[in-house]
Design an enzyme around this catalytic site. Sequence first.
Site, PDB file in Angstrom:
ATOM      1  N   CYS A 185       0.693  -1.107  -0.166  1.00 26.24           N
ATOM      2  CA  CYS A 185       0.060   0.082   0.124  1.00 26.24           C
ATOM      3  C   CYS A 185       0.889   1.123   0.194  1.00 26.24           C
ATOM      4  O   CYS A 185       1.457   1.576  -0.945  1.00 26.24           O
ATOM      5  CB  CYS A 185      -0.918   0.079   1.048  1.00 26.24           C
ATOM      6  SG  CYS A 185      -2.307   1.120   0.943  1.00 26.24           S
ATOM      7  N   HIS A 224      -3.307  -5.826   1.176  1.00 23.63           N
ATOM      8  CA  HIS A 224      -2.757  -6.064   2.457  1.00 23.63           C
ATOM      9  C   HIS A 224      -2.567  -7.536   2.770  1.00 23.63           C
ATOM     10  O   HIS A 224      -3.483  -8.036   3.581  1.00 23.63           O
ATOM     11  CB  HIS A 224      -3.524  -5.349   3.637  1.00 23.63           C
ATOM     12  CG  HIS A 224      -3.176  -3.939   3.555  1.00 23.63           C
ATOM     13  ND1 HIS A 224      -2.286  -3.162   4.305  1.00 23.63           N
ATOM     14  CD2 HIS A 224      -3.788  -2.970   2.652  1.00 23.63           C
ATOM     15  CE1 HIS A 224      -2.284  -1.896   3.835  1.00 23.63           C
ATOM     16  NE2 HIS A 224      -3.343  -1.534   3.218  1.00 23.63           N
ATOM     17  N   GLU A 275      -0.582  -8.712   4.960  1.00 22.18           N
ATOM     18  CA  GLU A 275      -0.337  -8.740   6.271  1.00 22.18           C
ATOM     19  C   GLU A 275      -1.537  -9.006   7.340  1.00 22.18           C
ATOM     20  O   GLU A 275      -1.630  -9.438   8.394  1.00 22.18           O
ATOM     21  CB  GLU A 275       0.447  -7.955   6.914  1.00 22.18           C
ATOM     22  CG  GLU A 275      -0.084  -6.526   7.167  1.00 22.18           C
ATOM     23  CD  GLU A 275      -0.303  -5.983   5.998  1.00 22.18           C
ATOM     24  OE1 GLU A 275      -1.092  -4.693   6.210  1.00 22.18           O
ATOM     25  OE2 GLU A 275      -0.014  -6.316   4.862  1.00 22.18           O
TER      26      GLU A 275
END
Length: 264
Positions: free
Chosen positions: A105, A225, A227
């Site tokens: 991002c 994302h 994660e």
Amino acid sequence: RVLFRSRTQMKNPKILVLTGDGINCERETARAFQLAGADPVIVHVNDLLENPARLHSFEAMAFPGGFSFGDDLGSGQVLALKISLVIGAELRIFLEAKKPVIGICNGFQALTKLGLLPEPFGVRKMALARNSHGHFLDRWVDLEPEKASVCIWTRNLAEGGPFALPMRHGEGRVVFTKGEEESIHRQLSQSGQIVLRYSEDVNGSHGRIAGVCDPSGLVFGLMPHPEAAVSLLQHPLSTRFEKRDAEGIGLKFFRNCVSYLREK
């Protein structure tokens, strides 16, 4: 500072997870690396700028998501300028040593403005512009991994077909040099540098591109994302899964990096 120290006897790869004013996904990113079998160390950008040589004590580097320096001059702009002006030479050495780098991002935006994507230290021909509809997006999106991609972070992911990851950004639309859009797109496709595409047009990104890597496949930037998808419990439809606490697709990105480092 070191987070999530591994208890295993095997030496785990040491990963630098950058943080700084406005970055807010460093702990999630560090946690993902820890779950993948690495030893993440969260380092403030100012500490790295004071001691640029510290970069070489790590085997990989992550630029997490967030709003670095408030995005006051554009997403990732100030972070990129600071790094370029102070540790640009050290970063070049780091990359020449074939060490993986991921930008998620805001981190993707920083890597692009650093000139590391799509061609490290080459002529800038790609940028991340404001979403075509002008709105900030915060939702899960379906992604299609490119089978021909050379990216080490997504190795073997295409075998499972499309998958979903969360996205949250206002400036994630991939654009290329005006008048050269199709030729650049074709070149990146042929070289295996387009890694992920959105299954549908969500922000006007050229070719529905969601992630791009450099020619080596080691430097990888993406808007969604991973994660935030290391467990199925994080998925909005988790109640429908038989094994709700199973490993999420996002963890595979970090496992691939750790596998590459151990093979190396």
